[in-house]
Write a protein that holds these residues in place. Structure first.
Motif, PDB file in Angstrom:
ATOM      1  N   PHE A 128       0.924  -1.163  -0.045  1.00 59.35           N
ATOM      2  CA  PHE A 128       0.075   0.016   0.097  1.00 59.35           C
ATOM      3  C   PHE A 128       0.734   1.230  -0.138  1.00 59.35           C
ATOM      4  O   PHE A 128       0.703   2.274  -0.745  1.00 59.35           O
ATOM      5  CB  PHE A 128      -0.888   0.042   1.139  1.00 59.35           C
ATOM      6  CG  PHE A 128      -2.202   0.866   1.118  1.00 59.35           C
ATOM      7  CD1 PHE A 128      -3.123   0.620   0.566  1.00 59.35           C
ATOM      8  CD2 PHE A 128      -2.091   2.021   1.695  1.00 59.35           C
ATOM      9  CE1 PHE A 128      -4.542   1.257   0.710  1.00 59.35           C
ATOM     10  CE2 PHE A 128      -3.091   2.954   1.574  1.00 59.35           C
ATOM     11  CZ  PHE A 128      -4.353   2.561   0.884  1.00 59.35           C
ATOM     12  N   VAL A 129       1.995   1.087   0.887  1.00 59.68           N
ATOM     13  CA  VAL A 129       2.866   2.374   1.053  1.00 59.68           C
ATOM     14  C   VAL A 129       3.688   2.481  -0.458  1.00 59.68           C
ATOM     15  O   VAL A 129       3.772   3.727  -0.809  1.00 59.68           O
ATOM     16  CB  VAL A 129       3.883   2.239   1.934  1.00 59.68           C
ATOM     17  CG1 VAL A 129       5.156   3.284   1.963  1.00 59.68           C
ATOM     18  CG2 VAL A 129       3.189   2.357   3.349  1.00 59.68           C
ATOM     19  N   ARG A 130       3.956   1.343  -1.011  1.00 59.53           N
ATOM     20  CA  ARG A 130       4.716   1.475  -2.405  1.00 59.53           C
ATOM     21  C   ARG A 130       3.791   2.191  -3.511  1.00 59.53           C
ATOM     22  O   ARG A 130       4.041   3.035  -4.380  1.00 59.53           O
ATOM     23  CB  ARG A 130       5.035   0.170  -2.984  1.00 59.53           C
ATOM     24  CG  ARG A 130       6.420  -0.247  -2.177  1.00 59.53           C
ATOM     25  CD  ARG A 130       6.583  -1.640  -3.004  1.00 59.53           C
ATOM     26  NE  ARG A 130       7.680  -2.298  -2.221  1.00 59.53           N
ATOM     27  CZ  ARG A 130       7.540  -3.133  -1.488  1.00 59.53           C
ATOM     28  NH1 ARG A 130       6.466  -3.741  -1.172  1.00 59.53           N
ATOM     29  NH2 ARG A 130       8.559  -3.891  -0.727  1.00 59.53           N
ATOM     30  N   GLU A 131       2.386   1.932  -3.399  1.00 56.31           N
ATOM     31  CA  GLU A 131       1.297   2.593  -4.472  1.00 56.31           C
ATOM     32  C   GLU A 131       0.980   3.776  -3.970  1.00 56.31           C
ATOM     33  O   GLU A 131       0.415   4.736  -4.807  1.00 56.31           O
ATOM     34  CB  GLU A 131       0.144   1.538  -4.331  1.00 56.31           C
ATOM     35  CG  GLU A 131       0.384   0.311  -4.694  1.00 56.31           C
ATOM     36  CD  GLU A 131      -0.961  -0.505  -4.220  1.00 56.31           C
ATOM     37  OE1 GLU A 131      -1.865  -0.048  -3.920  1.00 56.31           O
ATOM     38  OE2 GLU A 131      -0.962  -1.974  -4.767  1.00 56.31           O
ATOM     39  N   HIS A 132       1.501   4.354  -2.982  1.00 58.86           N
ATOM     40  CA  HIS A 132       1.084   5.602  -2.560  1.00 58.86           C
ATOM     41  C   HIS A 132       2.054   6.536  -2.132  1.00 58.86           C
ATOM     42  O   HIS A 132       2.035   7.446  -1.161  1.00 58.86           O
ATOM     43  CB  HIS A 132      -0.003   5.734  -1.224  1.00 58.86           C
ATOM     44  CG  HIS A 132      -1.228   5.159  -1.634  1.00 58.86           C
ATOM     45  ND1 HIS A 132      -1.486   3.611  -1.582  1.00 58.86           N
ATOM     46  CD2 HIS A 132      -2.326   5.733  -2.260  1.00 58.86           C
ATOM     47  CE1 HIS A 132      -2.766   3.454  -2.140  1.00 58.86           C
ATOM     48  NE2 HIS A 132      -3.426   4.583  -2.503  1.00 58.86           N
ATOM     49  N   VAL A 133       3.334   6.383  -2.516  1.00 62.05           N
ATOM     50  CA  VAL A 133       4.448   7.173  -2.144  1.00 62.05           C
ATOM     51  C   VAL A 133       4.133   8.656  -2.529  1.00 62.05           C
ATOM     52  O   VAL A 133       4.643   9.464  -1.435  1.00 62.05           O
ATOM     53  CB  VAL A 133       5.746   6.676  -3.100  1.00 62.05           C
ATOM     54  CG1 VAL A 133       6.826   7.604  -2.977  1.00 62.05           C
ATOM     55  CG2 VAL A 133       5.986   5.204  -2.724  1.00 62.05           C
ATOM     56  N   GLU A 134       3.426   9.020  -3.649  1.00 57.67           N
ATOM     57  CA  GLU A 134       3.615  10.451  -4.035  1.00 57.67           C
ATOM     58  C   GLU A 134       2.524  10.882  -2.894  1.00 57.67           C
ATOM     59  O   GLU A 134       2.716  12.365  -2.556  1.00 57.67           O
ATOM     60  CB  GLU A 134       3.174  10.737  -5.310  1.00 57.67           C
ATOM     61  CG  GLU A 134       4.205  10.230  -6.335  1.00 57.67           C
ATOM     62  CD  GLU A 134       5.534  10.805  -6.021  1.00 57.67           C
ATOM     63  OE1 GLU A 134       5.747  12.048  -5.628  1.00 57.67           O
ATOM     64  OE2 GLU A 134       6.755  10.372  -6.016  1.00 57.67           O
ATOM     65  N   SER A 135       1.565  10.541  -2.428  1.00 61.98           N
ATOM     66  CA  SER A 135       0.530  11.008  -1.564  1.00 61.98           C
ATOM     67  C   SER A 135       1.106  11.046  -0.139  1.00 61.98           C
ATOM     68  O   SER A 135       0.868  11.952   0.468  1.00 61.98           O
ATOM     69  CB  SER A 135      -0.653   9.949  -1.407  1.00 61.98           C
ATOM     70  OG  SER A 135      -1.339   9.947  -2.471  1.00 61.98           O
ATOM     71  N   ILE A 136       2.121  10.115   0.242  1.00 64.51           N
ATOM     72  CA  ILE A 136       2.739  10.355   1.414  1.00 64.51           C
ATOM     73  C   ILE A 136       3.498  11.531   1.383  1.00 64.51           C
ATOM     74  O   ILE A 136       3.632  12.208   2.264  1.00 64.51           O
ATOM     75  CB  ILE A 136       3.620   9.074   1.766  1.00 64.51           C
ATOM     76  CG1 ILE A 136       2.728   7.839   2.097  1.00 64.51           C
ATOM     77  CG2 ILE A 136       4.583   9.377   2.747  1.00 64.51           C
ATOM     78  CD1 ILE A 136       3.256   6.708   2.102  1.00 64.51           C
ATOM     79  N   LYS A 137       4.424  11.628   0.414  1.00 63.90           N
ATOM     80  CA  LYS A 137       5.224  12.913   0.269  1.00 63.90           C
ATOM     81  C   LYS A 137       4.692  14.121   0.357  1.00 63.90           C
ATOM     82  O   LYS A 137       4.847  15.155   0.764  1.00 63.90           O
ATOM     83  CB  LYS A 137       6.276  12.647  -0.847  1.00 63.90           C
ATOM     84  CG  LYS A 137       7.100  11.627  -0.716  1.00 63.90           C
ATOM     85  CD  LYS A 137       8.030  11.362  -2.002  1.00 63.90           C
ATOM     86  CE  LYS A 137       9.139  10.283  -1.695  1.00 63.90           C
ATOM     87  NZ  LYS A 137       9.743  10.175  -3.028  1.00 63.90           N
ATOM     88  N   SER A 138       3.239  14.164  -0.632  1.00 67.88           N
ATOM     89  CA  SER A 138       2.637  15.265  -0.596  1.00 67.88           C
ATOM     90  C   SER A 138       2.081  15.879   0.581  1.00 67.88           C
ATOM     91  O   SER A 138       2.001  16.899   0.961  1.00 67.88           O
ATOM     92  CB  SER A 138       1.648  15.186  -1.681  1.00 67.88           C
ATOM     93  OG  SER A 138       0.821  16.331  -1.714  1.00 67.88           O
TER      94      SER A 138
END
Length: 154
Positions: A128-138
């Motif tokens: 899930f984290v791999r799929e949402h890297v950009e959301s996490i950084k954003s």
């Protein structure tokens, strides 16, 4: 945090209550507590989400978070970087715990206060984290009020 996480998780309203904090039992584990309310429920619940330091470090590596953060803070004055780096670390843990909660929400959640142990959903959370890297950084960039690749223009 990740907005496009699936139909089931859209049924819930999630807000951070507090965290991350080190757990009393295990100093190598951080916990964030979220208030969760489903539209059909009369009241909300609290969900504590645990992540071990080892899991957090693995996610930092998977997302290249440290390199991204160094680049994002490069133009800030040196005296500001230390506090921003510490705050970014807290925000990153919040985002990881939220990812873990979102993963659970996709399966559905009973209306009772609960804890998601550090050993729960481990493989699924990393994916899930791999799929949402950009959301996490954003999320981290927004909370720090910096542009994703550098300081915000004021």
């Amino acid at each position: 945090m990740p907005a496009d996480t699936g139909a089931e998780s859209n049924l819930y309203r999630v807000t951070l209550f507090f965290g991350p904090e080190q757990t009393e039992k295990d100093t190598g584990t951080s916990t964030c507590v979220f208030n969760v309310k489903k539209r059909s429920w009369k009241g909300g619940i609290q969900v504590a989400v645990d992540m071990t330091d080892r899991q957090i470090e693995a996610c930092r590596a998977v997302t290249d978070f440290d390199q991204w953060l160094t680049k994002a803070l490069a133009e800030l004055p040196m005296e500001d970087r230390s506090s921003m780096t510490a705050r970014a670390g807290e925000l990153f843990v919040q985002a990881l715990c939220r990812c873990k909660l979102e993963r659970l929400l996709q399966e559905g959640l009973s209306q009772e206060n609960q804890r998601i142990a550090s050993g729960s959903l481990t493989g699924e959370v990393f994916e899930f984290v791999r799929e949402h890297v950009e959301s996490i950084k954003s999320y981290v960039a927004d909370e720090l009020d910096i542009a994703p690749s550098g300081p915000a223009c004021s």
